[in-house]
Design an enzyme around this catalytic site. Structure first.
Site, PDB file in Angstrom:
ATOM      1  N   CYS A 147      10.390 -40.065   6.178  1.00 51.99           N
ATOM      2  CA  CYS A 147      10.389 -41.497   5.857  1.00 51.99           C
ATOM      3  C   CYS A 147      11.431 -41.874   4.820  1.00 51.99           C
ATOM      4  CB  CYS A 147       9.004 -41.932   5.382  1.00 51.99           C
ATOM      5  SG  CYS A 147       8.615 -41.342   3.728  1.00 51.99           S
ATOM      6  N   LYS A 183     -13.592   9.917  11.414  1.00 53.21           N
ATOM      7  CA  LYS A 183     -14.806  10.404  10.751  1.00 53.21           C
ATOM      8  C   LYS A 183     -15.472  11.481  11.583  1.00 53.21           C
ATOM      9  CE  LYS A 183     -16.004   5.804   9.123  1.00 53.21           C
ATOM     10  NZ  LYS A 183     -16.940   4.688   9.190  1.00 53.21           N
ATOM     11  N   LYS A 214      -3.009   5.456   7.743  1.00 54.87           N
ATOM     12  CA  LYS A 214      -2.509   4.100   7.511  1.00 54.87           C
ATOM     13  C   LYS A 214      -1.335   3.795   8.434  1.00 54.87           C
ATOM     14  CE  LYS A 214      -4.189   2.216   3.628  1.00 54.87           C
ATOM     15  NZ  LYS A 214      -3.511   2.240   2.480  1.00 54.87           N
ATOM     16  N   TYR A 258       2.245   1.981  -3.380  1.00 56.01           N
ATOM     17  CA  TYR A 258       1.160   2.395  -4.273  1.00 56.01           C
ATOM     18  C   TYR A 258       0.784   3.855  -3.996  1.00 56.01           C
ATOM     19  CZ  TYR A 258      -3.516   2.752  -6.293  1.00 56.01           C
ATOM     20  OH  TYR A 258      -4.617   3.172  -7.003  1.00 56.01           O
ATOM     21  N   ASP A 259       0.625   4.173  -2.719  1.00 56.88           N
ATOM     22  CA  ASP A 259       0.241   5.541  -2.369  1.00 56.88           C
ATOM     23  C   ASP A 259       1.302   6.543  -2.820  1.00 56.88           C
ATOM     24  OD1 ASP A 259      -2.202   4.834  -1.379  1.00 56.88           O
ATOM     25  OD2 ASP A 259      -1.488   4.553   0.667  1.00 56.88           O
ATOM     26  N   ARG A 313     -17.931  -2.612  -4.590  1.00 59.23           N
ATOM     27  CA  ARG A 313     -17.857  -1.198  -4.931  1.00 59.23           C
ATOM     28  C   ARG A 313     -17.824  -0.990  -6.445  1.00 59.23           C
ATOM     29  NH1 ARG A 313     -13.798   2.157  -1.809  1.00 59.23           N
ATOM     30  NH2 ARG A 313     -12.272   0.944  -2.943  1.00 59.23           N
ATOM     31  N   LEU A 318     -11.635   6.509   0.543  1.00 60.94           N
ATOM     32  CA  LEU A 318     -11.194   7.463   1.579  1.00 60.94           C
ATOM     33  C   LEU A 318      -9.852   8.045   1.193  1.00 60.94           C
ATOM     34  CD1 LEU A 318     -11.861   5.396   4.852  1.00 60.94           C
ATOM     35  CD2 LEU A 318     -13.092   7.439   4.124  1.00 60.94           C
ATOM     36  N   CYS A 333      12.099 -37.406   1.480  1.00 61.11           N
ATOM     37  CA  CYS A 333      11.259 -36.983   2.600  1.00 61.11           C
ATOM     38  C   CYS A 333      12.059 -37.046   3.897  1.00 61.11           C
ATOM     39  CB  CYS A 333      10.021 -37.878   2.677  1.00 61.11           C
ATOM     40  SG  CYS A 333       9.049 -37.572   4.145  1.00 61.11           S
ATOM     41  N   LYS A 341      -9.504   0.544  10.664  1.00 58.10           N
ATOM     42  CA  LYS A 341      -9.744   0.400   9.229  1.00 58.10           C
ATOM     43  C   LYS A 341      -9.537  -1.080   8.896  1.00 58.10           C
ATOM     44  CE  LYS A 341      -8.304   2.351   4.783  1.00 58.10           C
ATOM     45  NZ  LYS A 341      -8.427   1.121   4.072  1.00 58.10           N
ATOM     46  N   GLU A 399     -17.481  -3.816   5.510  1.00 55.43           N
ATOM     47  CA  GLU A 399     -16.321  -4.494   4.950  1.00 55.43           C
ATOM     48  C   GLU A 399     -16.516  -5.999   5.030  1.00 55.43           C
ATOM     49  OE1 GLU A 399     -14.413  -2.167   3.834  1.00 55.43           O
ATOM     50  OE2 GLU A 399     -12.393  -2.982   3.587  1.00 55.43           O
ATOM     51  N   ASP A 441      -9.098  -4.337   6.812  1.00 58.20           N
ATOM     52  CA  ASP A 441      -8.484  -4.561   5.506  1.00 58.20           C
ATOM     53  C   ASP A 441      -9.228  -5.675   4.762  1.00 58.20           C
ATOM     54  OD1 ASP A 441      -6.761  -4.103   3.490  1.00 58.20           O
ATOM     55  OD2 ASP A 441      -5.062  -5.167   4.372  1.00 58.20           O
ATOM     56  N   TYR A 462     -20.243  -0.484   8.884  1.00 59.12           N
ATOM     57  CA  TYR A 462     -19.752   0.790   9.435  1.00 59.12           C
ATOM     58  C   TYR A 462     -20.509   2.031   8.980  1.00 59.12           C
ATOM     59  CZ  TYR A 462     -16.682   0.124   5.320  1.00 59.12           C
ATOM     60  OH  TYR A 462     -16.175  -0.149   4.092  1.00 59.12           O
ATOM     61  N   ASP A 482       0.817  -1.215   0.000  1.00 55.50           N
ATOM     62  CA  ASP A 482       0.000   0.000   0.000  1.00 55.50           C
ATOM     63  C   ASP A 482       0.851   1.265   0.000  1.00 55.50           C
ATOM     64  OD1 ASP A 482      -2.058  -1.671   0.144  1.00 55.50           O
ATOM     65  OD2 ASP A 482      -2.903  -0.898   2.032  1.00 55.50           O
ATOM     66  N   CYS A 523       5.568 -36.021  -0.639  1.00 60.54           N
ATOM     67  CA  CYS A 523       6.053 -37.358  -0.342  1.00 60.54           C
ATOM     68  C   CYS A 523       4.895 -38.287  -0.704  1.00 60.54           C
ATOM     69  CB  CYS A 523       6.394 -37.458   1.143  1.00 60.54           C
ATOM     70  SG  CYS A 523       6.583 -39.149   1.682  1.00 60.54           S
ATOM     71  N   CYS A 549       3.895 -42.725   5.324  1.00 62.20           N
ATOM     72  CA  CYS A 549       4.861 -41.803   5.957  1.00 62.20           C
ATOM     73  C   CYS A 549       4.283 -41.356   7.317  1.00 62.20           C
ATOM     74  CB  CYS A 549       5.070 -40.631   5.015  1.00 62.20           C
ATOM     75  SG  CYS A 549       6.058 -39.296   5.654  1.00 62.20           S
ATOM     76  N   GLU A 603     -12.157   4.742  14.213  1.00 59.19           N
ATOM     77  CA  GLU A 603     -12.454   3.300  14.106  1.00 59.19           C
ATOM     78  C   GLU A 603     -11.281   2.581  13.476  1.00 59.19           C
ATOM     79  OE1 GLU A 603     -15.639   3.191  11.315  1.00 59.19           O
ATOM     80  OE2 GLU A 603     -17.121   3.907  12.746  1.00 59.19           O
TER      81      GLU A 603
HETATM   82  S1  IVH Z   1     -16.020   4.467   5.959  1.00 55.93           S
HETATM   83  C1  IVH Z   1     -16.950   7.153   1.930  1.00 55.93           C
HETATM   84  N1  IVH Z   1     -15.010   2.969   7.815  1.00 55.93           N
HETATM   85  O1  IVH Z   1     -11.455   1.517   3.573  1.00 55.93           O
HETATM   86  C2  IVH Z   1     -16.231   5.947   2.395  1.00 55.93           C
HETATM   87  N2  IVH Z   1     -14.329   2.558   5.565  1.00 55.93           N
HETATM   88  O2  IVH Z   1      -9.601   2.991   1.863  1.00 55.93           O
HETATM   89  C3  IVH Z   1     -16.690   5.585   3.781  1.00 55.93           C
HETATM   90  N3  IVH Z   1     -12.784   0.665   5.353  1.00 55.93           N
HETATM   91  O3  IVH Z   1     -13.677   2.076   0.918  1.00 55.93           O
HETATM   92  C4  IVH Z   1     -15.952   4.429   4.250  1.00 55.93           C
HETATM   93  N4  IVH Z   1     -12.708   0.143   7.466  1.00 55.93           N
HETATM   94  O4  IVH Z   1     -13.655  -0.251   2.119  1.00 55.93           O
HETATM   95  C5  IVH Z   1     -15.037   3.231   6.502  1.00 55.93           C
HETATM   96  N5  IVH Z   1     -14.231   1.708   9.576  1.00 55.93           N
HETATM   97  C6  IVH Z   1     -14.268   1.963   8.274  1.00 55.93           C
HETATM   98  C7  IVH Z   1     -13.524   1.202   7.344  1.00 55.93           C
HETATM   99  C8  IVH Z   1     -13.573   1.549   6.004  1.00 55.93           C
HETATM  100  C9  IVH Z   1     -12.288  -0.179   6.262  1.00 55.93           C
HETATM  101  C10 IVH Z   1     -12.456   0.592   3.918  1.00 55.93           C
HETATM  102  C11 IVH Z   1     -13.597   0.854   2.981  1.00 55.93           C
HETATM  103  C12 IVH Z   1     -13.172   2.057   2.209  1.00 55.93           C
HETATM  104  C13 IVH Z   1     -11.689   1.912   2.247  1.00 55.93           C
HETATM  105  C14 IVH Z   1     -10.969   3.180   1.898  1.00 55.93           C
END
Ligand code: IVH
Length: 669
Positions: A409, A288, A312, A41-42, A138, A86, A406, A117, A174, A119, A226, A38, A424, A429, A115
């Site tokens: 055995c 949030k 992250k 990528y970012d 999505r 996000l 092996c 996040k 998720e 994965d 969520y 990640d 094997c 065995c 909260e």
């Molecule tokens: S809220 C408008 N809450 O992270 C988007 N997303 O990288 C509102 N994700 O697309 C999403 N945990 O798939 C929200 N506690 C959480 C989350 C969460 C994982 C994921 C979700 C989102 C992605 C963004």
């Protein structure tokens, strides 16, 4: 001139970046097999945005997207509201800037909900009048793949919510695979000689998008809610939303409330500390705005809301010495190399070993005994060896050569075509025997209490058992001769063994260890053929008739029952009193729809899909998630999807709602 050159160079770099990002998006969102982490990528995204910022003409050349996970094989549906992503950050100062911006816009101290996040993959579930209606990935944010059949297999997800009331409610959350299950599934894959999944998220991506819900069910997907995206008008705060979700029976996320940057940062740090304690992988924390009115005022950018940000966590790494490479022999003879490491602390846990998966992985990374290696917490508690510190390689080291024999055995290790693993092939065995018996007695199979791996090893060492059949020949006198086995525990064990004789048939089918047969496939087989005798006599073609049984599984079952040694084992189990039939077959095989295979497309006004499916099954029919030549009738509701065209192409009978309801009336459905 200079400026022109600069912008040409930027142009070239920008094009290359767009192509690279596009390729990574496909791998991450669609295939569930990312090639980079990640963070890397970012960094590409940041570079793209930096170049676009500097060169307005570049900015016009790309439209930001949320990625695209759509696959051709699924029906598509438009999201009721766009499904955004996000904005991410990896550093504290950007997080503080976000909080600043929100506070300036609101003119007040703002309450944030923090909260974990999760994965996994974002999924929208639509309820109509309190009934599960459909579920979407999505996709590209505007439309998603209809993955309802697989989402229905998620345990703990409510399907009927009377208290939800009338109207449409869209719950977003998720879909993920928990860590224990990820390890279990990877161990099974390694047993089958297949490449393991690289992370729980990638496994979840692949599993939610399996075409066959029986197979998807074996993956034991989970869901955490969520947000409420539609039908949320009555809620003032995010906390109220979470409360409502909880009261409707959804698993919800942990959350903490904070005010201001310092408190919010503390909450994030706390979630970072706690992350290993969650059953799912977390790659960060989401911050949030709690107040939903303020959220509306802040609004959204093209791909992400302005009211939330994801912080992250960086993956944790440690360096240690690879002291040895050991080999572990599994139930089906697959030999898995294990890194024997100098103990090192990684995120609070002492790590002594890590799986190296297979010989190809070792060769690809050129891992050698004596090397200094980098460990990463991939999925937090599962340590992975991600690379070697080349500068520290000892002069004496030599490339690793996978043994030809092996270690247990001495039999030959063979690489079977199409498999990455070496096996094997000697079925006598000793570790293979031990693992087969462990599997037979395990919770997922015959579920024999007090017969865990240690006790089994003791019985093997004491020569009281040599196969799982011998479990049913154990007697009190020989048990109490064993060290640490008293009269009480011997009696308890014998009574647990006695109870196991009448387990549902699927447990026995799973326990005897037919290659490629997992728990859900065993259930599907037992449902269709509730007797071991009839199962043993089926041809590959017969087996293929069962919903969810593909070519590989059918061939494997047939091969297993064609081997006289396996038939002898089954005969012995029957002679020892094990039940070989299901007393109450779970499905009618004599109903008016017996043997008929249906598929469904579109929505039905008289009943939801789940009820329709149940009514068909109650009448002895079965319902498939996709159209193929095996399907007898396609039931066509309102707004049918691509299945209708497929059915027409294959010349499959179709039936509209009135006709279907008429049939069900006739058969009393
Ligand atoms: S809220 C408008 N809450 O992270 C988007 N997303 O990288 C509102 N994700 O697309 C999403 N945990 O798939 C929200 N506690 C959480 C989350 C969460 C994982 C994921 C979700 C989102 C992605 C963004």
């Amino acid at each position: 001139m200079d400026g022109g050159n600069r912008s040409t160079a930027a142009n070239v770099e920008f094009d290359a970046l767009l192509a690279e990002i596009d390729a990574h998006n496909r791998r991450y969102y669609r295939d569930g097999s990312p090639a980079i982490g990640d963070g890397d990528y970012d960094a590409l995204i940041r570079r793209r945005d930096f170049l676009a910022e500097q060169n307005p003409e570049l900015r016009r050349r790309f439209a930001p997207t949320v990625g695209d996970d759509r696959l051709e094989k699924f029906e598509k549906r438009t999201h009721l509201r766009p499904m955004l992503s996000l904005n991410n950050t990896y550093n504290e100062s950007e997080l503080r800037q976000f909080i600043d911006r929100v506070e300036r816009a609101s003119g007040n101290a703002t309450v944030f909900a923090v909260e974990p996040k999760i994965d996994g993959l974002a999924t929208a579930i639509i309820f109509r009048g309190g009934h599960f209606d459909y579920a979407l990935t999505r996709g590209n944010g505007a439309e998603g793949d209809d993955v309802s059949a697989n989402v229905r297999t998620i345990s703990g997800l409510p399907m009927e919510i009377p208290s939800m009331g009338e109207g449409i409610v869209e719950v977003r959350g998720e879909v993920y695979i928990d860590r224990g299950n990820f390890l279990r599934l990877n161990a099974l894959r390694e047993e089958d000689g297949l490449e393991p999944f690289t992370s729980a998220r990638n496994l979840a991506v692949g599993s939610l998008r399996l075409l066959d819900p029986v197979k998807a069910a074996e993956r034991r997907l989970r869901f955490i809610a969520y947000e409420i995206a539609t039908g949320d008008e009555g809620f003032q705060t995010h906390c109220q939303v979470l409360e409502a979700l909880k009261s409707w029976g959804f698993p919800t996320n942990d959350h903490a409330l904070s005010k201001g940057a310092d408190e919010t940062w503390k909450c994030i740090e706390e979630f970072d500390r706690r992350r290993g304690g969650y059953p799912f992988d977390t790659d960060g924390a989401v911050v949030k705005v709690n107040d939903r009115n303020l959220r509306r005022n802040l609004g959204s950018q093209a791909t992400a809301p302005r009211w939330a940000i994801a912080y992250k966590f960086s993956p944790e790494r440690a360096e240690t010495i690879l002291e040895n490479i050991l080999l572990q022999v599994g139930r089906s003879g697959v030999v898995t190399p294990i890194a024997d490491l100098r103990p090192v602390t990684l995120s609070g846990a002492t790590i002594r070993s890590a799986t190296l998966h297979n010989g190809d992985e070792i060769a690809r990374k050129d891992l050698r005994v004596g090397d200094s290696v980098i460990l990463e917490r991939a999925g937090e508690v599962i340590p992975a060896v991600v690379g070697v510190v080349a500068a520290k390689r000892p002069k004496w080291s030599t490339p690793y050569v996978f043994p030809m024999f092996c270690p247990a055995c001495g039999g030959n290790l063979t690489r079977i075509d199409g498999e990455v693993a070496r096996r094997c092939l000697n079925c006598d065995c000793p570790p293979q025997i031990a693992r087969r018996i462990q599997h037979f007695a395990s919770k997922d199979a015959m579920d024999i209490e007090s017969l865990g791996p240690q006790r089994l090893q003791q019985l093997l060492d004491g020569k009281l058992i040599g196969s799982f059949v011998d479990i049913f020949r154990l007697d009190f006198n020989s048990l109490v001769q064993l060290p640490r086995v008293g009269e009480k525990s011997a009696r308890k064990l014998l009574s647990a063994i006695e109870n196991a004789k009448t387990r549902p048939l699927w447990r026995l089918i799973h326990g005897i260890g037919i290659p490629h047969i997992g728990m859900e496939t065993a259930k599907a087989l037992a449902m269709r053929w509730p007797s071991m005798n009839s199962l043993a006599k089926l041809s590959v073609e017969d087996l293929r008739l069962c919903d969810g049984i593909g070519e590989i599984v059918a061939a494997s079952v047939h091969k297993f029952f064609s081997d006289p040694r396996n038939l002898a084992l089954i005969d012995q189990l029957a002679a020892l009193g094990l039940s070989m039939v299901d007393v109450e077959p779970p499905q009618r095989t004599d109903g008016p729809f017996a043997g008929k295979i249906f598929a469904i497309t579109g929505t039905f006004n008289s009943m939801g899909r789940e009820d329709l499916r149940s009514a068909i099954e109650a009448a002895g029919g079965s319902v498939r998630s996709s159209v193929s030549s095996k399907v007898d009738v396609l039931l066509v509701g309102d707004a049918p999807g691509s299945k209708l065209a497929e059915a027409e192409k294959l010349g499959i009978q179709t039936a509209g709602e009135d006709l279907v309801m008429g049939w069900l009336d006739e058969v009393g459905g």
